[in-house]
Write an enzyme that holds these catalytic residues in place. Structure first.
Site, PDB file in Angstrom:
ATOM      1  N   ASP A  70       0.812  -1.211   0.000  1.00  0.00           N
ATOM      2  CA  ASP A  70       0.000   0.000   0.000  1.00  0.00           C
ATOM      3  C   ASP A  70       0.847   1.264   0.000  1.00  0.00           C
ATOM      4  O   ASP A  70       0.448   2.286  -0.569  1.00  0.00           O
ATOM      5  CB  ASP A  70      -0.942  -0.011   1.209  1.00  0.00           C
ATOM      6  CG  ASP A  70      -2.098  -0.980   1.028  1.00  0.00           C
ATOM      7  OD1 ASP A  70      -2.573  -1.133  -0.109  1.00  0.00           O
ATOM      8  OD2 ASP A  70      -2.529  -1.598   2.017  1.00  0.00           O
ATOM      9  N   ARG A 150       3.626  13.827  24.017  1.00  0.00           N
ATOM     10  CA  ARG A 150       3.147  15.145  24.471  1.00  0.00           C
ATOM     11  C   ARG A 150       1.836  15.488  23.773  1.00  0.00           C
ATOM     12  O   ARG A 150       1.706  15.365  22.550  1.00  0.00           O
ATOM     13  CB  ARG A 150       4.176  16.243  24.169  1.00  0.00           C
ATOM     14  CG  ARG A 150       5.472  16.130  24.947  1.00  0.00           C
ATOM     15  CD  ARG A 150       5.306  16.453  26.434  1.00  0.00           C
ATOM     16  NE  ARG A 150       4.752  17.779  26.637  1.00  0.00           N
ATOM     17  CZ  ARG A 150       5.478  18.912  26.648  1.00  0.00           C
ATOM     18  NH1 ARG A 150       6.795  18.848  26.443  1.00  0.00           N
ATOM     19  NH2 ARG A 150       4.910  20.079  26.867  1.00  0.00           N
ATOM     20  N   ALA A 181      -7.306   2.984   6.939  1.00  0.00           N
ATOM     21  CA  ALA A 181      -5.913   3.033   7.378  1.00  0.00           C
ATOM     22  C   ALA A 181      -5.834   3.641   8.782  1.00  0.00           C
ATOM     23  O   ALA A 181      -6.447   3.138   9.714  1.00  0.00           O
ATOM     24  CB  ALA A 181      -5.095   3.829   6.358  1.00  0.00           C
ATOM     25  N   LEU A 184      -9.154   4.297  10.668  1.00  0.00           N
ATOM     26  CA  LEU A 184      -9.826   3.157  11.281  1.00  0.00           C
ATOM     27  C   LEU A 184      -9.143   2.735  12.579  1.00  0.00           C
ATOM     28  O   LEU A 184      -9.807   2.406  13.564  1.00  0.00           O
ATOM     29  CB  LEU A 184      -9.850   1.984  10.303  1.00  0.00           C
ATOM     30  CG  LEU A 184     -10.484   0.682  10.804  1.00  0.00           C
ATOM     31  CD1 LEU A 184     -11.954   0.897  11.166  1.00  0.00           C
ATOM     32  CD2 LEU A 184     -10.353  -0.425   9.764  1.00  0.00           C
TER      33      LEU A 184
END
Length: 278
Positions: A70, A150, A181, A184
């Site tokens: 991908d 942070r 990607a 999700l």
């Protein structure tokens, strides 16, 4: 959109690590020779594979064949964005959500693609303007704390309306194709291919009120870094674009550019989703 025109020239893009594809390039070259297809290689691909120099004009290709995962698919779709040249993928990666066939199916899948036995999926884009730069994304635009561990505080506005401030690690703005990607994995909604919307999902928000939001075309997001001592990194399809300091902002809008993905007819969203997320 179905395609029926046979392919005469195809550009080739491969995984960044040559060893990952094994004998994939030789197998592709054999299929191309059998079908009378001329393969065109960008200069970086020729150098990567030790091919002799040539002045291949990949912008004239009928199709792009990708041997990779991908990440390679996204880089190739970005490279050929708005060119009108479809991108067809053979999976040599881990997931391969954007590809059509596995490495073991290379010969059959590529031969079918060369005969025009594929359909076209038009991919809407998002655009981000930040730090004096502007870039289009096929998958997603991520605004994330540049300091690991942070929290940053973001003010966010959608369609000109102020949604207030949220303390979080960052936020993900994704297209439908990118919704499976990073979006999700942070609890964002799955969007079926073809929906022209933007999903806005927070990364580790420090509030129960920060829910994912799906925005229609025509509305835009403006996110401002209101954290005095932590810069905000802007990533476009995983690649760093810039950093935003205190009170600097990023504007994410729907793009006019389009990507074009070539898929075998049987490769549907539902089938691919169930294969990868059983």
């Amino acid at each position: 959109m179905p395609s029926s025109e046979p392919i005469r020239t195809a550009a080739v893009v491969t995984h960044g690590r040559v060893e990952t594809i094994g004998d994939g390039l030789e197998r592709l070259q054999a299929v191309a020779e059998h079908n009378g297809v001329t393969l065109l290689f960008p200069a970086d691909e020729r150098e990567k594979h030790g091919l002799p120099p040539a002045d291949d004009d990949v912008a004239t290709a009928d199709l792009v064949i990708v041997l990779g995962g991908d990440g390679t698919m996204l880089r190739t779709l970005d490279r050929f964005i708005d060119s009108g040249i479809p991108v067809f993928g053979v999976n040599y990666g881990r997931v391969g959500f954007l590809t059509s066939v596995s490495a073991g199916e290379l010969e059959n899948g590529v031969e079918r693609a060369f005969t025009g036995d594929y359909r076209l999926l038009e991919l809407p884009t998002l655009e981000v303007e930040a730090g004096g730069q502007r870039r289009a994304a096929i998958n997603d635009i991520v605004l994330i704390s540049s300091t690991h561990g942070r929290v940053v505080e973001l003010n966010w506005q959608v369609g000109g309306e102020d949604y207030g401030n949220v303390a979080c690690d960052g936020m993900v703005c994704s297209t439908a194709i990118g919704s499976t990607a990073y979006n999700l994995s942070n609890g964002g909604p799955v969007l079926v291919w073809g929906i022209d919307v933007m999903s806005i999902t927070f990364v580790a928000p420090h509030t129960l009120a920060a829910r994912p939001l799906v925005v229609p075309r025509g509305q835009s997001l403006v996110a401002t870094n209101v954290t005095a001592d932590i810069p905000l990194s802007v990533l476009v399809d995983g690649a760093p674009l810039t950093e935003l300091g205190f009170e600097e902002r990023a504007a994410v809008t729907f793009g006019e550019k389009r990507g074009l993905l070539a898929l075998l007819p049987e490769v549907t969203f539902v089938r691919r989703f169930r294969e990868i997320f059983p």
